[in-house]
Write an enzyme that holds these catalytic residues in place. Structure first.
Site, PDB file in Angstrom:
ATOM      1  CE  LYS A 171     -21.039  -1.099 -29.956  1.00 11.87           C
ATOM      2  NZ  LYS A 171     -21.062  -0.968 -31.410  1.00 11.87           N
ATOM      3  CB  SER A 174     -30.098  -0.903 -21.312  1.00 14.14           C
ATOM      4  OG  SER A 174     -30.767  -0.094 -20.394  1.00 14.14           O
ATOM      5  CB  ALA A 178     -25.673   0.164 -17.183  1.00 19.13           C
ATOM      6  CG  ASP A 220     -33.997  -0.402 -21.164  1.00 15.12           C
ATOM      7  OD1 ASP A 220     -34.475  -1.481 -21.557  1.00 15.12           O
ATOM      8  OD2 ASP A 220     -33.819   0.566 -21.906  1.00 15.12           O
TER       9      ASP A 220
END
Length: 494
Positions: A171, A174, A178, A220
């Protein structure tokens, strides 16, 4: 990164962030008593480290990060949680839980430090194992910690790692960063490797680029590691300098609406545009008379003017000296014959492909200027009817979105969401919208007032009805991994 015992967190507002992980550990203990599949994953006589790293909303900057631009990023409330327990056995055992399913992976430590010690060998090993590709992101950061650094607490033992995530995949918010940041945080803590948030982010990006082979920029990982709740991370990607955290003025919000079209930076569109931008930089260096030398893997340019970053070329300089001299399109074979390669160490020019060089090169030049102006306006923003700043900020977002589309990174879904936001109008509190991250689907960022939340929900519902796709909303911010810190549950707790 700071580590706090769970007792220290008991009365802290941060405790709620670790509550799901504690509930999972309690559930595992219950499962152990009933003979469940994961009941014996964690032993009762060893501590457990917990880290939490969020996804991010790309407010401004996006794909210009790999060209050195300023970017503005918001950490989201959704996050990946990593729970690690040291073990005496010299092995790495990983379980990832998502949507009720469990994926597992194991590797002996001696394999990571021996036969697969070379990053190239490790990347090729994962290339040949499609079912284990997800683990490349985790083993990549383990390599960055255990092979590339000295671990003070290296006792020869390995670890067990349990991963859960509420960051949706595909989506454009990122999920991979994570995952990397959360896992590296607990791995480093287990082995006593002291890493700052910036160092964790840089190592995580390296792992994604060189082990998972995804050519992402740095924004990110930096946002997931160094972001702060309800503030925009101001990051200059040269290669990754945190310039501060910007407060969002009272009365204003940034929202995210997912288009339902899966995004991936491993896709051909993103990689092609990135490669074309570096082709453009190589041509500009040639036009400017900068000296270049060829190595086995890439071109090195002696660049005291722009230091290797397109973002350091001003729009006026680009228009005056370079834009007209860049080809609209060029085949890879022609470029390689004339220039030999680019300065990028994570992409390669394909001889068979045709690249839209001029637009891909122009985008980061103009995007950096847009982000700088957006940041200036944000700093002076105030909630009065006469303030024209929100309208100008919105216009900059629409320009950014159009530039993505010109690069070939748009999608009909994100275009429709942006159009719906524009049709709603500034009179109803929505000022701008744009595609985010690597483009080609994913999430749209929307800038508006606090009062516009019902309108954002209305737009998402209308889009879902029109398209038949689920339009997930990202409405809240959360802390970055460094801001939250690590939790340590002592052996035998419970």
């Amino acid at each position: 990164m700071r580590t706090r015992a769970i007792e220290e967190l008991r009365y802290s507002p941060d405790m709620e962030r670790f509550a799901p992980a504690l509930a999972r550990l309690d559930a595992l203990r219950t499962e152990a008593g009933r003979g469940g599949d994961l009941g014996d994953f964690f032993a009762a006589d060893a501590p457990v480290y917990i880290a939490r790293a969020p996804g991010r909303l790309d407010v401004m900057g996006g794909i210009a990060d790999y060209s050195g631009a300023l970017v503005l990023q918001l950490p989201l409330d959704c996050a990946t949680t990593a729970m690690l327990q040291p073990r005496r056995e010299p092995s790495i055992d990983i379980v990832s839980l998502r949507a009720g399913a469990a994926a597992s992976f194991s590797m002996p430590l001696e394999t990571l430090r021996g036969a697969l010690r070379s990053p190239g060998a490790l990347a090729r090993w994962f290339d040949s194992r499609a079912g284990d590709r997800w683990a490349a992101y985790v083993i990549g950061v383990a390599h960055a910690c255990l092979v590339q650094r000295t671990a003070p607490n290296d006792d020869g033992g390995g670890f067990r790692l349990l991963i859960e995530s509420s960051v949706p995949e595909g989506k454009g918010v990122s999920s991979s960063a994570a995952l990397e940041v959360a896992c590296l945080s607990v791995i480093a803590a287990r082995y006593g490797v002291e890493l700052s948030g910036e160092e964790i982010a840089a190592a995580a990006q390296w792992a994604e680029n060189h082990i998972a082979r995804a050519p992402c920029g740095i924004m990110d990982q930096m946002t997931s590691a160094c972001g702060q709740r309800d503030r925009l991370l101001r990051l200059r990607c040269q290669p990754g300098t945190v310039e501060g955290h910007v407060d969002i003025p009272p009365g204003f919000r940034f929202y995210g609406i997912d288009s339902g079209i899966r995004h991936a930076v491993t896709g051909a569109d993103y990689g092609t545009v990135r490669t074309a931008a570096f082709m453009g930089y190589r041509m500009i260096a040639e036009i400017a008379g900068l000296s270049a030398t060829r190595t086995a893997s890439r071109i090195l340019v002696d660049d005291p003017r722009w230091h290797g970053y397109l973002a350091n070329i001003t729009p006026s300089e680009f228009v005056s000296h370079f834009e007209a001299r860049l080809p609209h399109r060029m085949t890879g074979v022609e470029f390689l014959e004339r220039f030999g390669g680019t300065t990028d160490d994570v992409t390669r020019v394909s001889a068979e492909r045709t690249y839209a060089v001029r637009q891909a090169t122009a985008h980061p030049v103009y995007e950096h200027a847009r982000v700088v102006r957006f940041a200036e306006l944000l700093a002076g923003l105030h909630a009065t009817d006469g303030d024209v700043s929100p309208r100008e900020m919105g216009a900059l977002m629409y320009e950014s979105h159009a530039s993505y589309g010109a690069c070939g990174l748009g999608s009909e879904g994100t275009d429709r969401l942006v159009a719906l936001a524009a049709d709603a109008g500034v009179e109803r509190g929505l000022f701008g919208a744009k595609i985010t991250g690597g483009g080609s689907g994913g999430t749209v960022a929307v800038f508006g007032t606090d009062r516009a939340e019902p309108l954002v929900r209305e737009i998402a519902a209308r889009y879902a009805e029109e398209s038949g796709r689920e339009a997930e909303l990202f409405m809240r911010s959360g802390p970055g991994a460094e801001e939250l810190g690590l939790a340590l549950i002592s052996a035998g707790r419970g």
